[in-house]
Design a protein around this motif. Structure first.
Motif, short mmCIF file in Angstrom:
data_model
loop_
_atom_site.label_atom_id
_atom_site.label_comp_id
_atom_site.label_asym_id
_atom_site.label_seq_id
_atom_site.Cartn_x
_atom_site.Cartn_y
_atom_site.Cartn_z
N ASP A 236 0.87 -1.18 0.00
CA ASP A 236 0.00 0.00 0.00
C ASP A 236 0.90 1.23 0.00
O ASP A 236 1.60 1.49 0.98
N HIS A 237 0.90 1.96 -1.10
CA HIS A 237 1.80 3.11 -1.25
C HIS A 237 1.03 4.29 -1.80
O HIS A 237 0.43 4.21 -2.89
N ASP A 238 1.00 5.37 -1.05
CA ASP A 238 0.29 6.59 -1.47
C ASP A 238 -1.15 6.30 -1.88
O ASP A 238 -1.65 6.80 -2.89
N GLY A 239 -1.82 5.46 -1.10
CA GLY A 239 -3.22 5.17 -1.36
C GLY A 239 -3.45 4.11 -2.43
O GLY A 239 -4.60 3.81 -2.76
N ASP A 240 -2.39 3.56 -2.99
CA ASP A 240 -2.51 2.52 -4.01
C ASP A 240 -2.22 1.17 -3.34
O ASP A 240 -1.07 0.86 -3.03
N PRO A 241 -3.24 0.32 -3.13
CA PRO A 241 -3.00 -0.97 -2.45
C PRO A 241 -2.31 -1.99 -3.33
O PRO A 241 -1.88 -3.04 -2.84
N ASP A 242 -2.21 -1.71 -4.63
CA ASP A 242 -1.59 -2.65 -5.57
C ASP A 242 -0.30 -2.08 -6.16
O ASP A 242 0.03 -2.32 -7.33
N PHE A 243 0.43 -1.33 -5.36
CA PHE A 243 1.72 -0.81 -5.81
C PHE A 243 2.70 -1.98 -5.81
O PHE A 243 2.97 -2.59 -4.77
N ALA A 244 3.25 -2.31 -6.97
CA ALA A 244 4.08 -3.52 -7.11
C ALA A 244 5.56 -3.19 -7.05
O ALA A 244 6.02 -2.19 -7.61
N LYS A 245 6.31 -4.07 -6.37
CA LYS A 245 7.77 -3.96 -6.30
C LYS A 245 8.38 -5.30 -6.71
O LYS A 245 7.87 -6.36 -6.35
N ILE A 246 9.48 -5.23 -7.43
CA ILE A 246 10.19 -6.43 -7.88
C ILE A 246 11.21 -6.83 -6.83
O ILE A 246 11.97 -6.00 -6.33
N LEU A 247 11.23 -8.13 -6.51
CA LEU A 247 12.17 -8.68 -5.54
C LEU A 247 13.21 -9.56 -6.24
O LEU A 247 13.02 -9.97 -7.38
N ASP A 248 14.26 -9.89 -5.53
CA ASP A 248 15.17 -10.99 -5.83
C ASP A 248 15.84 -10.91 -7.20
O ASP A 248 15.38 -11.46 -8.18
N PHE A 249 16.99 -10.26 -7.20
CA PHE A 249 17.82 -10.22 -8.41
C PHE A 249 18.95 -11.26 -8.31
O PHE A 249 20.03 -11.07 -8.84
N GLY A 250 18.65 -12.38 -7.64
CA GLY A 250 19.67 -13.39 -7.37
C GLY A 250 20.23 -14.07 -8.60
O GLY A 250 21.36 -14.56 -8.57
N ILE A 251 19.46 -14.17 -9.69
CA ILE A 251 20.00 -14.80 -10.90
C ILE A 251 20.01 -13.80 -12.06
O ILE A 251 19.95 -14.19 -13.23
N ALA A 252 20.08 -12.51 -11.72
CA ALA A 252 20.09 -11.48 -12.75
C ALA A 252 21.30 -11.62 -13.66
O ALA A 252 22.37 -12.06 -13.25
N LYS A 253 21.12 -11.24 -14.91
CA LYS A 253 22.20 -11.20 -15.88
C LYS A 253 22.61 -9.74 -16.08
O LYS A 253 21.76 -8.86 -16.24
#
Length: 487
Positions: free
Chosen positions: A148-165
């Motif tokens: 919940d961010h600035d009144g938006d309950p569906d504010f999405a964040k990306i997790l886990d760059f463990g296998i990033a290229k």
């Protein structure tokens, strides 16, 4: 790995407050900075893996990749270091929210405006990561958290760059060495792009394919390709057409323009997809603008029964194929040839494949019309009809061999590391941890090592007065031997 006790201070800076979750590489804890009392999430690498140079380098690569990214739609990494026991740790922003996977488990699927809204957030984060030279390679609901961010309950964040290229300048800054090799799983089969399934070189468009799988799942209540066999899922990504939403979720009321957008994101050939995250965001915005406001009201959503793959089953009965993304043209109904390559979807009858409202056709293509073949007998017709199926079978075999090689390498590396720990661990508790790990591997080769490990006699003279320094693990070793012999 065993849990770190609450109250433990890591590297004289971070006090452990509780466990948040654990995975294949280690455990994530809630912690706080001891001086400024700032709450953080601390990811601690399994000490056993930390002694493996490749795993340690991969963990450092995750820290480097995530440290280059500072964006509202990506979880921020603030620190990296080593605990006194040698374990590597990563300090991240503590996010109070729920994973998209958990929300989908509860709600099964979303109304299409909400699904596009969440996808748009993820694309903003991907656009920033790609601009920094980072391809995530594991976009899936478990790696997306809704807050919940600035009144938006569906504010999405990306997790886990463990296998990033890392690509371009990012790869150069990190030393230029890529760590992907046999023995490491790269990506999750349900969300892999076709090029990942093949083991081909990948770029940012692979993330866009994975995001499209997630978007399809949010709309349909299940991913496009579902099977209990991971190899079968990989072959579907490569050679099977995406099931129309009218079949999978007939009551979802997804506008044709939205479905066409998703299908383009799921094109088999990367050149046929939307090419950048920014362009995908623009396409979503054009799609929203092209759909009349009156049709945006979500229809009631029936709750489907749980599916074997752990997300959601097809809601209701399977409906006949009535693809939304095509416009029927006059003429007798006929069945199109089997889909190959980047087929945008199944086609019923004679159909014109058209670009979405407000969207141009894929680069280098024009709207085309498919018509049934003439009725005249063709001696090669049967051969042509079976060729795509034979090709798909060959692809499945190739993928099976490649994945088996990856899994075998990863398994063997873990087995060797645990045997080494069992033989050379400094304390009985450390050697007992190896016993439990060998049991979890379910590999009968461990029986010989476990039998030998039950007795580790030290001290005394000529066998008199010696003691079993593996007494603490003897019962566990015998239980593990009995378990492995029963397999």
């Amino acid at each position: 790995m065993s849990s770190v006790p609450i109250g433990t201070v890591i590297d004289a800076r971070y006090r452990i407050l509780g466990e948040l979750g654990r995975g294949g590489m280690g455990t994530v804890y809630e912690a706080e900075h001891v001086t400024i009392r700032k709450p953080v999430a601390l990811k601690l690498l399994d000490p056993l893996l930390g002694r493996n140079d490749a795993h340690a380098q991969r963990f450092e690569r995750e820290a480097f990749a995530a440290g280059r990214i500072e964006h509202p739609n990506c979880v921020t990494v603030s620190d990296f270091g080593r605990h006194e026991d040698g374990s590597l740790y990563l300090v991240m922003e503590l996010v109070r929210g729920r994973s998209l996977a958990d929300v989908l488990d509860d709600e099964q699927r979303f109304a299409w405006p909400r699904a596009l809204h969440i996808a748009r957030h993820v694309l903003r984060g991907l656009a920033h990561a790609h601009a920094a030279g980072i391809v995530h390679r594991d976009i899936k609901p478990e790696n997306i958290v809704l807050v919940d961010h600035d009144g938006d309950p569906d504010f999405a964040k990306i997790l886990d760059f463990g296998i990033a290229k890392l690509v371009g300048d990012a790869a150069a800054d990190a030393g230029g060495e890529q760590l992907t090799q046999a023995g490491f799983t790269v990506g999750t089969p349900t969300y892999l792009s076709p090029e990942q399934a093949f083991g081909d070189e990948i770029d940012a468009r692979s993330d866009l394919y994975s995001l499209s799988v997630v978007l399809y799942e949010m709309l349909a209540g299940r991913p496009p390709f579902v099977s209990g066999d991971k190899l079968a899922v990989l072959s579907m990504h490569v050679g099977r057409a995406v099931p129309p939403l009218a079949e999978v979720a007939p009551d979802a009321a997804v506008p044709p323009a939205v479905e066409r957008l998703v299908l383009r994101g799921l094109a088999k050939r990367r050149d046929d997809r939307i090419q950048t995250a920014e362009a995908y965001i623009e396409a979503i915005d054009r799609c929203l603008a092209a759909v009349p406001a009156a049709s945006r009201a979500p229809a009631p959503i029936a709750t489907p029964a749980p599916a074997p793959h752990g997300r959601a089953a097809t809601p209701g009965p399977i409906a006949p194929a009535t693809p939304g993304p095509v416009a029927p043209a006059p003429g007798p109904a006929a069945t199109p040839p089997p889909a190959t390559g980047s087929a945008p979807g199944a086609t019923a009858g004679r159909a014109a494949v058209v670009a979405p409202a407000g969207l141009p056709p894929p680069s280098g293509t024009e709207p085309t019309v498919w018509a049934p073949p003439p009725a005249a007998a063709d001696p090669l017709a049967r051969v042509r009809r079976w060729l795509p199926r034979v090709a798909a079978a060959v692809v499945a075999l190739l993928i099976a061999a490649a994945v088996a090689s990856h899994l075998l390498g990863s398994h063997d590396a873990r087995f060797d590391a645990l045997v080494d720990q069992l033989r050379t661990g400094k304390t009985c508790a450390e050697r007992r941890e190896a016993v439990l790990g060998l049991r979890e591997l379910r590999d009968k080769r461990a029986i010989k090592e476990l039998k030998r490990a039950r007795y580790r006699m030290r001290g005394g003279v000529l066998g008199i007065g010696d003691r079993n320094t593996n007494k603490c693990l003897k019962a566990d070793a015998e239980a593990a031997i009995e378990f492995l012999q029963s397999l």
